[in-house]
Scaffold this active site. Structure first.
Site, PDB file in Angstrom:
ATOM      1  N   GLU A  23     -21.638  16.429  29.803  1.00  0.00           N
ATOM      2  CA  GLU A  23     -21.217  15.363  28.880  1.00  0.00           C
ATOM      3  C   GLU A  23     -20.988  14.048  29.611  1.00  0.00           C
ATOM      4  O   GLU A  23     -21.359  12.979  29.106  1.00  0.00           O
ATOM      5  CB  GLU A  23     -19.962  15.799  28.120  1.00  0.00           C
ATOM      6  CG  GLU A  23     -20.232  16.879  27.079  1.00  0.00           C
ATOM      7  CD  GLU A  23     -18.969  17.369  26.393  1.00  0.00           C
ATOM      8  OE1 GLU A  23     -17.868  16.874  26.736  1.00  0.00           O
ATOM      9  OE2 GLU A  23     -19.071  18.257  25.514  1.00  0.00           O
ATOM     10  N   HIS A  60     -20.184  16.658  18.916  1.00  0.00           N
ATOM     11  CA  HIS A  60     -19.210  17.656  18.504  1.00  0.00           C
ATOM     12  C   HIS A  60     -19.262  17.930  16.997  1.00  0.00           C
ATOM     13  O   HIS A  60     -18.442  18.693  16.484  1.00  0.00           O
ATOM     14  CB  HIS A  60     -17.798  17.196  18.904  1.00  0.00           C
ATOM     15  CG  HIS A  60     -17.605  17.080  20.381  1.00  0.00           C
ATOM     16  ND1 HIS A  60     -18.128  16.039  21.123  1.00  0.00           N
ATOM     17  CD2 HIS A  60     -16.959  17.885  21.270  1.00  0.00           C
ATOM     18  CE1 HIS A  60     -17.801  16.200  22.394  1.00  0.00           C
ATOM     19  NE2 HIS A  60     -17.097  17.307  22.513  1.00  0.00           N
TER      20      HIS A  60
END
Length: 310
Positions: free
Chosen positions: A162, A196
């Site tokens: 990420e 997400h």
């Protein structure tokens, strides 16, 4: 001849489209094995997570290669390319220690609460026996951690991939496209939250939550993700080090949500949490002063945002 091309030679649409594409690919590739490759469903949770690790690694490597191609780097020298992504050896300990200290202030309440719980547990036996038991348990705990796929997901794979995609790739593109620092800081977390959104599907379908409950849970997660993403972007730009947001990310994943209010210790936990927040706000800029992490802050290529702060 300079190893850097002309600044701001990436168009704004190109930078935005590239960042959105990288965010979407980071999520969508997770479903490629079953949807595109038609592979059978994993037989266990470990196999499921390992498959996702591979997908995340492929997406990350592709994003790094694509970003290196777009950035105005005239030389393909490895050190210059790694520097554009914030991967550096110089000032490394500063890039790890100071951001970690800053981040830990937000968790002052959590740390004091854990300390109080530890002291309470130690009242039942002598100090030295507790220390001996703790030392003896280290090898077993280490073995359990390294064999736990959740450990690798939360503290290794997720933070590393990420941060590489949403900080090391996106921020240099946005800065070289002429985005202002704070625009880049708040745009990246929005894209970060897209990675997400797949949690809603898991909450709604796999965990059989109601639509409203799933929306509330994912909404809270996205809110926290946006706040942390902005902070991580701030660290990356101010320090020029990928290590800064990376280790902050690992620490936050380990600690979870910070404890702000708690009755234990006659208000000591809440007082520590308040003091930590005050300390965090006070030290946010002093502990991320660019000159603490870099030898110079002038004549920088477009992707080094800390030069724009001076």
């Amino acid at each position: 001849m300079s190893s850097y091309g002309d600044n701001n030679n990436i168009s704004t649409p190109m930078a935005v489209v590239s960042c959105v594409a990288m965010a979407l690919s980071y999520v969508l590739i997770l479903y490629a094995p079953t949807v595109i490759l038609r592979l059978p469903s994993p037989s266990s949770f470990s196999d499921f997570m390992i498959r996702r690790f591979v997908c995340a690694a492929v997406s990350t490597v592709a994003s790094l290669a694509f970003t290196a191609f777009l950035l105005p780097i005239r030389s393909w020298e490895a050190s210059l390319i790694l520097e554009a992504f914030g991967i550096r050896k110089d000032h490394l300990w500063q890039g790890v220690v100071f951001p970690l200290l800053l981040t830990s202030l937000i968790y002052a309440g959590s740390l004091v609460l854990n300390l109080l719980l530890l002291l309470e547990s130690w009242k039942e036996s002598s100090f030295f026996s507790k220390v001996r038991s703790f030392v003896q348990a280290i090898p077993a705990c280490t073995l359990i951690c390294v064999s736990d796929v959740s450990f690798w997901r939360n503290l290794v794979v997720a933070p590393l991939t990420e941060e590489l995609v949403f900080r090391a790739c996106m921020i240099p593109l946005l800065l070289c496209a002429g985005f202002r620092i704070y625009s880049a800081i708040f745009l990246c977390p929005i894209l970060f939250s897209l990675a997400h959104l797949n949690h809603f599907r898991e909450m709604y379908i796999k965990h059989n939550r109601s639509y409203i409950k799933a929306s509330l849970i994912v909404g809270l997660q996205l809110g926290y993700t946006v706040v942390f993403g902005a902070y991580a972007s701030f660290l990356f730009i101010r320090t020029g080090h990928l290590a800064a947001p990376l280790f902050a990310h690992i620490f936050c994943n380990y600690m979870g949500l910070p404890v702000l209010l708690h009755s234990r210790g006659k208000g000591l936990v809440s007082a520590a949490a308040l003091a930590g927040v005050v300390g965090f706000v006070t030290l946010l800029f002093p502990l991320t002063e660019p000159l603490m992490y870099n030898d110079r802050t002038n004549n920088c290529p477009c992707w080094l945002g800390y030069c724009l702060w001076n």
